[in-house]
Enzyme design. Structure first.
Site, mmCIF file in Angstrom:
data_model
loop_
_atom_site.group_PDB
_atom_site.id
_atom_site.type_symbol
_atom_site.label_atom_id
_atom_site.label_comp_id
_atom_site.label_asym_id
_atom_site.label_seq_id
_atom_site.Cartn_x
_atom_site.Cartn_y
_atom_site.Cartn_z
ATOM 1 N N ASP A 263 2.380 6.619 -0.515
ATOM 2 C CA ASP A 263 2.003 5.980 -1.777
ATOM 3 C C ASP A 263 2.293 6.888 -2.975
ATOM 4 O O ASP A 263 2.781 6.437 -4.017
ATOM 5 C CB ASP A 263 0.514 5.612 -1.766
ATOM 6 C CG ASP A 263 0.126 4.879 -0.495
ATOM 7 O OD1 ASP A 263 1.020 4.297 0.148
ATOM 8 O OD2 ASP A 263 -1.056 4.910 -0.139
ATOM 9 N N SER B 177 -3.500 1.615 -5.890
ATOM 10 C CA SER B 177 -4.052 1.939 -7.213
ATOM 11 C C SER B 177 -4.531 3.388 -7.241
ATOM 12 O O SER B 177 -4.460 4.042 -8.284
ATOM 13 C CB SER B 177 -5.190 0.983 -7.570
ATOM 14 O OG SER B 177 -6.224 1.078 -6.624
ATOM 15 N N HIS C 285 2.628 2.453 8.663
ATOM 16 C CA HIS C 285 1.929 3.395 9.553
ATOM 17 C C HIS C 285 2.928 4.322 10.246
ATOM 18 O O HIS C 285 2.734 4.729 11.386
ATOM 19 C CB HIS C 285 1.041 2.659 10.563
ATOM 20 C CG HIS C 285 -0.178 2.060 9.922
ATOM 21 N ND1 HIS C 285 -1.325 2.780 9.680
ATOM 22 C CD2 HIS C 285 -0.408 0.821 9.414
ATOM 23 C CE1 HIS C 285 -2.221 2.000 9.076
ATOM 24 N NE2 HIS C 285 -1.686 0.805 8.902
ATOM 25 N N ASP D 14 4.300 6.905 8.087
ATOM 26 C CA ASP D 14 4.392 8.135 7.271
ATOM 27 C C ASP D 14 3.682 9.315 7.922
ATOM 28 O O ASP D 14 4.229 10.420 7.999
ATOM 29 C CB ASP D 14 3.952 7.902 5.807
ATOM 30 C CG ASP D 14 2.542 7.393 5.597
ATOM 31 O OD1 ASP D 14 1.856 7.077 6.598
ATOM 32 O OD2 ASP D 14 2.118 7.316 4.420
ATOM 33 N N ALA E 287 -6.334 -3.790 -3.336
ATOM 34 C CA ALA E 287 -5.380 -4.801 -2.872
ATOM 35 C C ALA E 287 -4.319 -4.198 -1.955
ATOM 36 O O ALA E 287 -3.340 -4.861 -1.620
ATOM 37 C CB ALA E 287 -4.720 -5.472 -4.070
HETATM 38 C C1 GLA Z 1 -1.910 3.288 3.420
HETATM 39 C C2 GLA Z 1 -1.720 4.797 3.318
HETATM 40 C C3 GLA Z 1 -0.268 5.194 3.481
HETATM 41 C C4 GLA Z 1 0.355 4.554 4.716
HETATM 42 C C5 GLA Z 1 0.034 3.061 4.770
HETATM 43 C C6 GLA Z 1 0.496 2.424 6.047
HETATM 44 O O1 GLA Z 1 -1.290 2.667 2.337
HETATM 45 O O2 GLA Z 1 -2.191 5.249 2.072
HETATM 46 O O3 GLA Z 1 -0.172 6.601 3.532
HETATM 47 O O4 GLA Z 1 -0.065 5.191 5.888
HETATM 48 O O5 GLA Z 1 -1.357 2.821 4.632
HETATM 49 O O6 GLA Z 1 1.878 2.438 6.134
#
Ligand code: GLA
Length: 391
Positions: A184, A139, A46, A48, A135
């Site tokens: 991600d 994905s 949390h 990014d 999960a």
């Molecule tokens: C999800 C979001 C990411 C990031 C994480 C927490 O995976 O897709 O952008 O904010 O939560 O770090």
């Protein structure tokens, strides 16, 4: 008996995507198969969307997209998880709010590349994936990014990975409607083997940090709790909004700026702690973000110094902060983390957005099975659905 979700090798993934393509579109083969991986984040959760630092690694699990260009503007989309339903739409008609379900991630990428000004023609696509869905292992980013790579090559765009990443993020934010922060997609497109990706979300610069736990006799055990809680989207958006409100109150573009000058973080927390409505929650959310960014710095310092074995306490502290200050953990994640530690893990924490999804544990290579068994047993004792282990 523990359940393991194993990655496919490259040729299996390719063949499966080609088979799905043949089942949906007939004998003419695709022009090729492109793939992108899911991810786990080592630390920096949390952060990014706060312009902060995070440190994902790519999973061996990938999504494979078999694609053939079309002469018209249509997209026909098929997947092995829904083989009978081929979704057909005109790319011209794609706009925020017009596409539902998994095809939003596919059509969204074509849309955002076009929005960036690139010529992207129609295509037929069939996808298959061994990235566990739901999960917390990204994905959706693996899907977007496999398609982004295909469309880049088939349309002769020759775009940098950074540009494709931005297109995939925009697809997710604007067409799929998920206000995620971009880690991600960067993990799916910008990691290299044997390295974690130190992503600086302020300027999207990256550094590839060697990460080879096996060289230290260690392994990263990924525990899919197989739970997804209701209200996830709303909760994620609420966390993000609280951080953005706090930054605005403090007069900074993002919370990251508070980590630039020593002492600013403490001053900011004191300023926010003014007893006004919601100040208690705001302080805890911001405290997590600021401390978590610092933990990424310390984790990378340890990796650079070849001291992976000493990172356990940082993983544990990250989990505690996500559980207590950011409030995005849940019973299953807490049970997984505690059982892994009790069985000898050097450190463990939830990974990804939270509210279900997966946890990671740093364990001795020869203790992987014992730790997995212990986590599985802890779930059974509490009457929880059995977890799955991702290897
Ligand atoms: C999800 C979001 C990411 C990031 C994480 C927490 O995976 O897709 O952008 O904010 O939560 O770090």
């Amino acid at each position: 008996m523990t359940t393991w979700a194993h990655a496919w090798d490259e040729s299996t993934g390719q063949e499966r995507a080609r088979a799905a393509f043949a089942a949906a579109f007939g004998a003419t083969p695709p022009a090729g198969v492109w793939s992108a991986p899911g991810r786990v984040n080592l630390i920096g959760e949390h952060t990014d969307y706060n312009g902060g630092l995070c440190l994902p690694v790519a999973l061996a699990h990938r999504t494979f997209a078999a694609v053939r260009p079309r002469v018209d503007d249509a997209a026909r989309m098929a997947s092995s998880w829904d083989p009978t339903a081929v979704v057909h739409l005109a790319l011209e008609s794609v706009a925020p709010g017009t596409v539902d379900g998994w095809t939003a991630y596919v059509a969204g990428v074509a849309w955002s590349l076009r929005e960036q000004g690139h010529r992207v023609g129609g295509f037929d696509v069939a996808v298959d994936s061994c990235v566990p869905v739901g999960a917390g292992l990204s994905s959706s980013a693996a899907l977007e990014c496999s398609v982004a790579l295909a469309l880049d090559e088939l349309n002769g765009l020759g775009l940098e990975r950074e540009v494709l990443t931005a297109a995939a993020v925009r697809a997710e934010n604007e067409i799929a409607g998920a206000p995620t922060g971009g880690m991600d997609q960067a993990a799916a497109l910008r990691t290299i083997p044997g390295h974690a990706l130190l992503l600086d979300c302020r300027d999207l610069s990256v550094r590839h940090v060697p990460f080879a736990p096996e060289a230290d006799g260690l392994a990263l055990l990924v525990i899919d709790t197989r739970t997804e809680h209701a209200l996830v989207d709303g909760q994620y958006a609420a966390r993000r909004a609280t951080c953005e409100d706090a930054a605005a109150l403090l007069g900074v573009p993002t919370l990251r700026e508070l980590t630039d000058v020593p002492g600013d973080a403490e001053r900011a927390l004191a300023t926010l702690d003014d007893g006004s409505e919601g100040s208690d929650v705001r302080v805890r959310r911001v405290r997590h973000v600021l401390a978590e960014i610092q933990r990424v710095v310390e984790f990378v310092d340890l990796l650079d110094a070849g001291r992976l074995r000493e990172t356990g306490p940082l993983l544990d502290a990250s989990h505690a902060s996500l559980r207590d200050d950011y409030e995005v953990s849940c019973l299953e994640l807490d049970v997984a983390v505690e059982a892994a530690r009790a069985a000898g893990a050097l450190g463990a924490r939830m990974t990804g957005g939270g509210f279900g999804g997966s946890a990671i544990a740093l364990v001795e290579v020869d203790a992987v099975t014992a730790v997995a068994d212990a986590v599985d047993a802890a779930f059974r004792e509490r009457g929880l659905r059995a977890p799955s282990f991702v290897a």
